[in-house]
Motif scaffolding. Structure first.
Motif, PDB file in Angstrom:
ATOM      1  N   LEU A 104       0.777  -1.237   0.000  1.00 12.86           N
ATOM      2  CA  LEU A 104       0.000   0.000   0.000  1.00 12.86           C
ATOM      3  C   LEU A 104       0.810   1.290   0.000  1.00 12.86           C
ATOM      4  CD1 LEU A 104      -2.755  -1.090   2.556  1.00 12.86           C
ATOM      5  CD2 LEU A 104      -3.087  -0.678   0.111  1.00 12.86           C
ATOM      6  N   VAL A 105       2.054   1.249   0.471  1.00  7.75           N
ATOM      7  CA  VAL A 105       2.791   2.498   0.642  1.00  7.75           C
ATOM      8  C   VAL A 105       4.257   2.280   0.298  1.00  7.75           C
ATOM      9  CG1 VAL A 105       3.298   2.108   3.095  1.00  7.75           C
ATOM     10  CG2 VAL A 105       3.110   4.450   2.221  1.00  7.75           C
ATOM     11  N   SER A 106       4.933   3.324  -0.183  1.00  6.53           N
ATOM     12  CA  SER A 106       6.284   3.168  -0.725  1.00  6.53           C
ATOM     13  C   SER A 106       7.337   2.811   0.318  1.00  6.53           C
ATOM     14  CB  SER A 106       6.703   4.439  -1.469  1.00  6.53           C
ATOM     15  OG  SER A 106       6.639   5.571  -0.635  1.00  6.53           O
ATOM     16  N   THR A 107       7.073   3.074   1.586  1.00 10.57           N
ATOM     17  CA  THR A 107       8.019   2.650   2.621  1.00 10.57           C
ATOM     18  C   THR A 107       7.826   1.198   3.018  1.00 10.57           C
ATOM     19  OG1 THR A 107       6.493   3.388   4.332  1.00 10.57           O
ATOM     20  CG2 THR A 107       8.247   4.922   3.692  1.00 10.57           C
ATOM     21  N   PHE A 127      17.955   3.122  -6.501  1.00  8.40           N
ATOM     22  CA  PHE A 127      17.924   3.456  -5.075  1.00  8.40           C
ATOM     23  C   PHE A 127      16.663   4.303  -4.894  1.00  8.40           C
ATOM     24  CE2 PHE A 127      20.501   6.082  -1.709  1.00  8.40           C
ATOM     25  CZ  PHE A 127      19.630   5.678  -0.720  1.00  8.40           C
ATOM     26  N   VAL A 128      15.639   3.730  -4.275  1.00  9.87           N
ATOM     27  CA  VAL A 128      14.304   4.329  -4.267  1.00  9.87           C
ATOM     28  C   VAL A 128      14.115   5.219  -3.041  1.00  9.87           C
ATOM     29  CG1 VAL A 128      11.826   3.869  -4.339  1.00  9.87           C
ATOM     30  CG2 VAL A 128      13.412   2.316  -5.485  1.00  9.87           C
ATOM     31  N   SER A 129      13.625   6.427  -3.271  1.00 10.46           N
ATOM     32  CA  SER A 129      13.333   7.344  -2.158  1.00 10.46           C
ATOM     33  C   SER A 129      11.941   7.033  -1.613  1.00 10.46           C
ATOM     34  CB  SER A 129      13.416   8.804  -2.629  1.00 10.46           C
ATOM     35  OG  SER A 129      12.551   9.030  -3.735  1.00 10.46           O
ATOM     36  N   GLY A 130      11.787   5.821  -1.092  1.00 11.21           N
ATOM     37  CA  GLY A 130      10.480   5.365  -0.626  1.00 11.21           C
ATOM     38  C   GLY A 130       9.950   6.132   0.565  1.00 11.21           C
ATOM     39  N   PHE A 150      18.121  -0.608  -3.230  1.00 11.43           N
ATOM     40  CA  PHE A 150      17.914  -0.034  -1.906  1.00 11.43           C
ATOM     41  C   PHE A 150      16.587   0.728  -1.906  1.00 11.43           C
ATOM     42  CE2 PHE A 150      22.527  -0.055  -2.671  1.00 11.43           C
ATOM     43  CZ  PHE A 150      22.958  -0.839  -1.616  1.00 11.43           C
ATOM     44  N   ASN A 151      15.850   0.607  -0.809  1.00 12.12           N
ATOM     45  CA  ASN A 151      14.617   1.372  -0.631  1.00 12.12           C
ATOM     46  C   ASN A 151      14.734   2.132   0.692  1.00 12.12           C
ATOM     47  OD1 ASN A 151      12.042   2.408  -0.937  1.00 12.12           O
ATOM     48  ND2 ASN A 151      11.012   0.577  -0.185  1.00 12.12           N
ATOM     49  N   GLN A 152      14.769   3.440   0.581  1.00 15.32           N
ATOM     50  CA  GLN A 152      14.973   4.327   1.734  1.00 15.32           C
ATOM     51  C   GLN A 152      13.628   4.514   2.446  1.00 15.32           C
ATOM     52  OE1 GLN A 152      15.444   8.618   0.878  1.00 15.32           O
ATOM     53  NE2 GLN A 152      17.565   8.315   1.515  1.00 15.32           N
ATOM     54  N   ILE A 153      13.533   4.105   3.725  1.00 10.12           N
ATOM     55  CA  ILE A 153      12.198   4.051   4.332  1.00 10.12           C
ATOM     56  C   ILE A 153      12.020   4.852   5.623  1.00 10.12           C
ATOM     57  CG2 ILE A 153      11.777   1.777   3.315  1.00 10.12           C
ATOM     58  CD1 ILE A 153      12.108   0.589   6.156  1.00 10.12           C
ATOM     59  N   GLN A 154      13.082   5.249   6.297  1.00 12.18           N
ATOM     60  CA  GLN A 154      12.869   5.920   7.589  1.00 12.18           C
ATOM     61  C   GLN A 154      14.148   6.622   8.052  1.00 12.18           C
ATOM     62  OE1 GLN A 154      12.343   3.412  11.148  1.00 12.18           O
ATOM     63  NE2 GLN A 154      10.443   4.521  11.565  1.00 12.18           N
ATOM     64  N   THR A 155      13.994   7.839   8.580  1.00 14.20           N
ATOM     65  CA  THR A 155      15.115   8.539   9.199  1.00 14.20           C
ATOM     66  C   THR A 155      15.131   8.201  10.684  1.00 14.20           C
ATOM     67  OG1 THR A 155      14.992  10.368   7.621  1.00 14.20           O
ATOM     68  CG2 THR A 155      16.145  10.784   9.684  1.00 14.20           C
ATOM     69  N   ILE A 156      16.251   7.682  11.159  1.00 14.71           N
ATOM     70  CA  ILE A 156      16.354   7.294  12.564  1.00 14.71           C
ATOM     71  C   ILE A 156      17.736   7.691  13.093  1.00 14.71           C
ATOM     72  CG2 ILE A 156      14.746   5.355  12.369  1.00 14.71           C
ATOM     73  CD1 ILE A 156      17.185   3.498  12.280  1.00 14.71           C
ATOM     74  N   LYS A 204      17.335   4.862   7.030  1.00 13.69           N
ATOM     75  CA  LYS A 204      17.345   3.396   6.993  1.00 13.69           C
ATOM     76  C   LYS A 204      16.888   2.913   5.618  1.00 13.69           C
ATOM     77  CE  LYS A 204      14.110   1.279   9.329  1.00 13.69           C
ATOM     78  NZ  LYS A 204      13.359   0.756  10.483  1.00 13.69           N
ATOM     79  N   ASN A 205      17.617   1.959   5.063  1.00 13.19           N
ATOM     80  CA  ASN A 205      17.292   1.389   3.757  1.00 13.19           C
ATOM     81  C   ASN A 205      17.067  -0.110   3.861  1.00 13.19           C
ATOM     82  OD1 ASN A 205      17.871   3.918   2.610  1.00 13.19           O
ATOM     83  ND2 ASN A 205      20.011   3.385   2.286  1.00 13.19           N
ATOM     84  N   ILE A 206      16.126  -0.591   3.077  1.00 10.62           N
ATOM     85  CA  ILE A 206      15.996  -2.028   2.870  1.00 10.62           C
ATOM     86  C   ILE A 206      16.875  -2.390   1.684  1.00 10.62           C
ATOM     87  CG2 ILE A 206      14.433  -3.937   2.373  1.00 10.62           C
ATOM     88  CD1 ILE A 206      13.988  -2.552   5.093  1.00 10.62           C
ATOM     89  N   HIS A 207      17.689  -3.408   1.844  1.00 10.13           N
ATOM     90  CA  HIS A 207      18.588  -3.844   0.773  1.00 10.13           C
ATOM     91  C   HIS A 207      18.020  -5.086   0.106  1.00 10.13           C
ATOM     92  CE1 HIS A 207      22.246  -6.231  -0.590  1.00 10.13           C
ATOM     93  NE2 HIS A 207      22.171  -5.212  -1.420  1.00 10.13           N
ATOM     94  N   LYS A 208      17.992  -5.079  -1.221  1.00 17.36           N
ATOM     95  CA  LYS A 208      17.524  -6.227  -1.987  1.00 17.36           C
ATOM     96  C   LYS A 208      18.662  -7.207  -2.181  1.00 17.36           C
ATOM     97  CE  LYS A 208      14.947  -8.649  -4.875  1.00 17.36           C
ATOM     98  NZ  LYS A 208      13.942  -9.580  -4.333  1.00 17.36           N
ATOM     99  N   ALA A 209      18.509  -8.406  -1.629  1.00 19.10           N
ATOM    100  CA  ALA A 209      19.556  -9.417  -1.751  1.00 19.10           C
ATOM    101  C   ALA A 209      19.819  -9.730  -3.215  1.00 19.10           C
ATOM    102  CB  ALA A 209      19.141 -10.684  -1.004  1.00 19.10           C
TER     103      ALA A 209
END
Length: 792
Positions: free
Chosen positions: A287-290, A454-457, A476-482, A495-500
């Motif tokens: 449902l959402v890009s993050t 590298f997606v600015s999700g 990479f999908n960029q999902i949250q600033t922490i 924080k990014n999710i990395h695609k294996a």
């Protein structure tokens, strides 16, 4: 031009043109937003609204609702005329356009409402009128999907009676408005009122979805809503036992095995735990890009220097890869975001790898031009060389704002074409990737073949993220600033999710090239793994596919010679093989690019040159010498003012040791070696034996002689073959690739060889063949000398 549309334009201008606030439309017979806005203002005038505008807003809707449904017997003649003209502008027959709500108008309204997914009565409710005065389509359009359209119609039919839900297109195209409509549907089913339902994926919606897991056997509205989201996400790419495959969802009320299979593929593609069931994280991802922004990530990017303490904090939080900026230009407010002296050593020492990002600005559309892209590529290349990043490293060039489709076409694509040209001009050392919204990444990849996205999700409200799936080549999908760590180790990251299986970054720089002995031992080890791997491809083919996979496996290459076996790539990496990317040539003492060597060998193994050299150009040729000749032609046309003679250009620029240009000596060696090795493989020699004979038993000493004789035969036929490489259009994939390669170095648009005067093209072609002939002669001289000295 449509006469009925023109009649609408003439009537509305003549009727309302003198009234203050009315905006005239062109009387050109072409339907468009300007015409719809004029009709909207005309309606507002008829409704007694004084502050008229292009927007069909709450006041217009309220005033229209007070009149009741528009239909047979309506006495507001001009309002009926506006409706009829609007129908014609949308492609429906609007009757006689005389203000009489006649049977033809009724039939058209019934057809329109059925296309929307609504009941078939012939009356026009206010929301229907609003929809008529838009450019939204309610029939399947080019590029649309019937599956998507069926969901759009279902949403319209089920929720139009809700106050905050308006008619969405039923054109088969997933868009931002359609995604918002799905959010509203979920909120309505969660029990939210019209005031509470905002169409935003907020905390209330997320909390509600946690209570609606799904699995095989589930049924009802929540299965419908999830399957709708699944349809909107399109095909899910996953790695099967025999390569990549795709699963596609269908709209359904029952969670059956087919939907579970799609969910498994979708979870695999999205880097979620693969269960085949829908949990909260899977709902979010659909449902959402993050996706779920609180899910753990293993990659990050930051503008802050990574010190030992910060690197330790990142490792403790299970991060493995960090994105850092290559460079920044001086400005009034420098961020000092670039990699600092000694920082790479710190990162590597702490067990992290790095992926480089280039962003000199990129925050608004005006920045993005071909010239700027070229300049940014030169800057990024220089910075990457300064830090010691090895050839083949992917550099992500950033689009850091919400670029619309029109802006992508007019500015972003030209910018990235400039990036490609700039990197090519420096010898193809580095590969371009793209950072941006989902749509930016999809379109840039489509038109410039970026290696990874590298997606600015994290920018969930971007129009380029809403209504678009994850790009197939996302890394990479960029999902949250922490904030990670504490005290001296504290660091703010995205924080990014990395695609294996994609870009793992680099874990070292300034790596020396491999010796021949080490390289052949490397080939032997990969070949051993290929022998134990189950595949319908030969072990030798698997090896050369592995050699090319990092740099030469994008969409362009997959179309040309097919994709690599991704399962084998993982098989090799899981065995702990350390990549060798360069090997020192024993003849010239220069470093060869193993990926290009492997790509050329692979291409000519699966698509061999024709038996007779003058017949056609093969896809295999394009993976080697022919593709390099195309890019080199583009370079000549770029520099033609300084070098009007193509022959002179070849003599001064072609096959030189210099790092600049796209057809250096290194490239020609790789083309020749790839050709010669592929010939040995096609004859039945396996890759380890071929490499050993060629490099350890002096086969390379006559590389150019064998290459020239086998592919070109003579100088005369060589000129014909080279001309074919630049002009032959028998294979569409080669013709299309030629246009791309030439324009990538020459700039868009570059005069194609087929349009060049014959004498000028002949001069360039002769320069290429003369260069090859010179290399053969140089080689023969060296061989005679070695024999005379008793060294061979």
């Amino acid at each position: 031009m449509d006469e009925k549309v023109r009649a609408a334009q003439v009537w509305v201008n003549a009727t309302y043109g003198a009234i203050p606030g009315y905006s005239r439309c062109s009387e050109d017979g072409i339907s468009g937003w300007r015409t719809m806005y004029s009709l909207t203002r005309a309606l507002q005038i008829e409704l007694g609204i004084t502050a008229i505008s292009d927007n069909f807003g709450p006041t217009t809707l309220s005033r229209l609702s007070a009149l009741g449904d528009i239909g047979p017997g309506s006495t507001r003649t001009n309002i009926v005329k506006i409706l009829q003209h609007g129908l014609f502008c949308k492609g429906y027959w609007g009757g006689l356009q005389d203000g009489n709500y006649d049977p033809q108008t009724i039939t058209s309204v019934q057809t329109l409402k059925a296309n929307m997914g609504l009941g078939p009565n012939g009356y026009v409710q206010p929301k229907i009128f609003k929809a008529i005065l838009t450019m939204d389509a309610y029939t399947l359009v080019t590029g649309g999907s019937e599956k998507v359209r069926s969901v759009q119609q279902w949403l319209n039919g089920r929720y139009t009676n809700r106050t905050s839900f308006f008619i969405i297109p039923s054109d088969g195209i997933f868009s931002r408005d359609v995604q918002k409509a799905l959010y509203l549907a979920i909120q309505f089913e969660l029990g939210m009122t019209d005031d509470q339902a905002t169409g935003v994926f907020g905390p209330g919606t997320q909390a509600g979805l946690r209570s609606h897991p799904l699995s095989t056997g589930s049924s009802g509205i929540w299965v419908q809503l999830f399957s709708a989201a699944a349809v909107f996400n399109g095909k899910a790419k996953f790695l099967g036992s025999d390569g990549y495959k795709y699963e596609e969802a269908s709209f359904s009320t029952a969670f059956n095995s087919a939907l579970s299979g799609y969910v498994s593929a979708f979870q695999s593609f999205s880097e979620l735990p693969v269960t085949g069931n829908v949990d909260f994280a899977t709902w979010c991802q659909a449902l959402v890009s993050t996706g779920d922004p609180n899910r753990p990530g293993t990659a990050a990017d930051c503008i802050t220097t990574v010190t030992d303490a910060r690197a330790a904090a990142l490792r403790a939080a299970e991060y493995k890869i960090v994105g850092r900026y290559l460079d920044e230009r001086s400005s009034s407010t420098p961020l000092n975001k670039q990699i600092q002296p000694g920082e790479l050593d710190t990162i590597f020492r702490n067990g992290l790898s790095v992926f480089p990002i280039s962003q000199y600005y990129g925050g608004e559309v005006g920045y993005f031009t071909y010239t700027q892209g070229y300049a940014d590529a030169l800057g990024a290349h220089a910075a990457a060389v300064r830090y010691g990043f090895d050839a083949g490293t992917v550099i992500y060039f950033a689009v850091d704002y919400d670029a619309t489709q029109l802006e992508i076409e007019s500015h972003i694509i030209p910018y990235f074409r400039g990036v490609v040209a700039g990197l090519l001009s420096q010898g193809k050392r580095y590969v371009h990737g793209v950072y941006g919204s989902r749509n930016v990444c999809i379109e840039v990849t489509k038109f410039t073949y970026s290696r990874w996205s590298f997606v600015s999700g994290m920018s969930t409200g971007f129009s380029g993220n809403m209504g678009f799936p994850l790009p197939e080549n996302w890394s990479f999908n960029q999902i949250q600033t922490i904030r990670v760590g504490a005290g001296g180790g504290a660091i703010e990251i995205d924080k990014n999710i990395h695609k294996a299986g994609t870009d793992y970054g680099v874990s070292s720089v300034n790596n020396p090239s491999s010796s021949l002995n080490a390289f052949i031992a490397y080939i032997e080890r990969i070949y051993g793994l290929a022998l134990s791997y189950s595949s319908n491809r030969s072990p030798s083919q698997l090896v050369v596919e592995f050699l090319r996979h990092e740099e030469y496996n994008n969409f362009e290459w997959q179309q040309l010679i097919g994709g690599v076996d991704e399962g084998f790539v993982r098989h090799v990496k899981n065995a702990g093989i350390v990549m060798i990317r360069h090997v020192r040539d024993p003849f010239y003492g220069i470093d060869l690019n193993v990926a290009h060597l492997g790509a050329t060998c692979n291409g000519l193994y699966v698509s061999s040159p024709p038996a007779h050299p003058l017949s056609v150009i093969s896809a295999g040729d394009v993976t080697g010498w022919a593709g390099d000749l195309m890019t080199f032609y583009g370079e000549w046309r770029r520099d033609v003012d300084a070098y009007p003679s193509g022959h002179t250009y070849c003599m001064e620029k072609l096959a030189k040791v210099s790092d600049a240009g796209t057809f250096k000596l290194r490239d020609l060696i790789e083309d020749a070696d790839g050709h010669n090795l592929a010939k040995m493989l096609r004859a039945g020699t396996h890759i380890v034996e071929a490499m050993d004979v060629y490099y350890q038993n002096n086969g390379y000493l006559s590389r150019f002689g064998h290459f020239f004789a086998d592919r070109f035969e003579t100088v005369t036929t060589g000129r014909v073959v080279a001309n074919l490489a630049l002009t032959d259009n028998n294979l569409p994939i080669i013709a299309a690739g030629r246009i791309y390669l030439i324009n990538s170095t020459g700039g868009w648009p570059t005069l194609l060889p087929s349009a060049l005067p014959t004498a000028e093209l002949d001069e360039f072609v002769n320069g290429f063949v003369d260069t090859l002939e010179a290399k053969v002669a140089e080689e023969e001289f060296r061989l005679r000398k070695l024999r005379a000295e008793g060294k061979i």
